[in-house]
Design a protein around this motif. Structure first.
Motif, mmCIF file in Angstrom:
data_model
loop_
_atom_site.group_PDB
_atom_site.id
_atom_site.type_symbol
_atom_site.label_atom_id
_atom_site.label_comp_id
_atom_site.label_asym_id
_atom_site.label_seq_id
_atom_site.Cartn_x
_atom_site.Cartn_y
_atom_site.Cartn_z
ATOM 1 N N LEU A 28 0.873 -1.172 0.000
ATOM 2 C CA LEU A 28 0.000 0.000 0.000
ATOM 3 C C LEU A 28 0.911 1.223 0.000
ATOM 4 O O LEU A 28 1.877 1.269 0.759
ATOM 5 C CB LEU A 28 -0.882 0.002 1.253
ATOM 6 N N PRO A 29 0.657 2.223 -0.847
ATOM 7 C CA PRO A 29 1.539 3.391 -0.879
ATOM 8 C C PRO A 29 1.453 4.188 0.413
ATOM 9 O O PRO A 29 0.443 4.176 1.100
ATOM 10 C CB PRO A 29 1.005 4.199 -2.073
ATOM 11 N N GLY A 30 2.531 4.867 0.724
ATOM 12 C CA GLY A 30 2.585 5.677 1.937
ATOM 13 C C GLY A 30 4.019 5.964 2.302
ATOM 14 O O GLY A 30 4.897 5.953 1.449
ATOM 15 N N GLY A 31 4.268 6.193 3.597
ATOM 16 C CA GLY A 31 5.633 6.470 4.007
ATOM 17 C C GLY A 31 5.717 6.826 5.478
ATOM 18 O O GLY A 31 4.747 6.700 6.223
ATOM 19 N N LYS A 32 6.887 7.287 5.872
ATOM 20 C CA LYS A 32 7.164 7.560 7.284
ATOM 21 C C LYS A 32 6.510 8.862 7.745
ATOM 22 O O LYS A 32 6.453 9.841 7.008
ATOM 23 C CB LYS A 32 8.676 7.661 7.497
ATOM 24 N N VAL A 33 6.063 8.831 8.992
ATOM 25 C CA VAL A 33 5.527 10.032 9.635
ATOM 26 C C VAL A 33 6.701 10.791 10.245
ATOM 27 O O VAL A 33 7.516 10.217 10.969
ATOM 28 C CB VAL A 33 4.510 9.646 10.736
ATOM 29 N N GLU A 34 6.794 12.071 9.930
ATOM 30 C CA GLU A 34 7.869 12.892 10.486
ATOM 31 C C GLU A 34 7.526 13.292 11.919
ATOM 32 O O GLU A 34 6.353 13.378 12.273
ATOM 33 C CB GLU A 34 8.075 14.146 9.633
ATOM 34 N N PRO A 35 8.543 13.567 12.763
ATOM 35 C CA PRO A 35 8.267 13.983 14.140
ATOM 36 C C PRO A 35 7.326 15.187 14.181
ATOM 37 O O PRO A 35 7.524 16.156 13.438
ATOM 38 C CB PRO A 35 9.651 14.336 14.693
ATOM 39 N N GLY A 36 6.293 15.118 15.004
ATOM 40 C CA GLY A 36 5.347 16.212 15.149
ATOM 41 C C GLY A 36 4.274 16.272 14.075
ATOM 42 O O GLY A 36 3.408 17.141 14.113
#
Length: 132
Positions: free
Chosen positions: A34-42
């Motif tokens: 599933l497409p997506g990616g990392k959540v950045e801090p905050g």
């Protein structure tokens, strides 16, 4: 240790689910996710997912509800999936992917999903799955 969150989109358009084939890193290349990616801090998960879909696929999506559950990934990451609806744009594999496919409900299991994505896809489809 704080786990890092990766967000994935169960992105729908006309009842079809978008699958993306990894081109990198080598150990994941050729597998579908599933497409997506990392959540950045905050960053909020929903905002991160909308950003990743813009960056990776060149589309605008409306992020809908979170799919119940969370799935472990490598290196201390955990996957959360949100249902999303394509708003505008034509999905193209801009980063990290070399092919995209829109899968009708009877085609969802026609691609070799990455092992980490199988339970997430199952949950996103609302099919029976093991609870985490």
């Amino acid at each position: 240790m704080n786990e890092r969150i990766v967000v994935g989109a169960a992105l729908y358009d006309d009842g079809r689910l978008l699958a993306a084939r990894r081109s990198a890193p080598p150990e994941l290349a050729g597998g579908w996710e599933l497409p997506g990616g990392k959540v950045e801090p905050g960053e909020r998960c929903e905002d991160a997912l909308a950003r990743e879909l813009r960056e990776e696929l060149g589309v605008e999506a409306e992020i809908l509800e979170r799919v119940p559950g969370q799935w472990p990934l490598a290196k201390g990451y955990a996957l959360r999936v949100y249902r999303a609806r394509l708003v505008s744009g034509v999905a193209e594999p801009l980063e990290d992917h070399d092919e995209l496919r829109w899968l009708a409900p009877d085609q969802v299991w026609s691609v070799p999903w990455l092992a980490a994505d199988v339970p997430a896809v199952t949950a996103a489809l609302g099919q029976p799955h093991s609870a985490h």
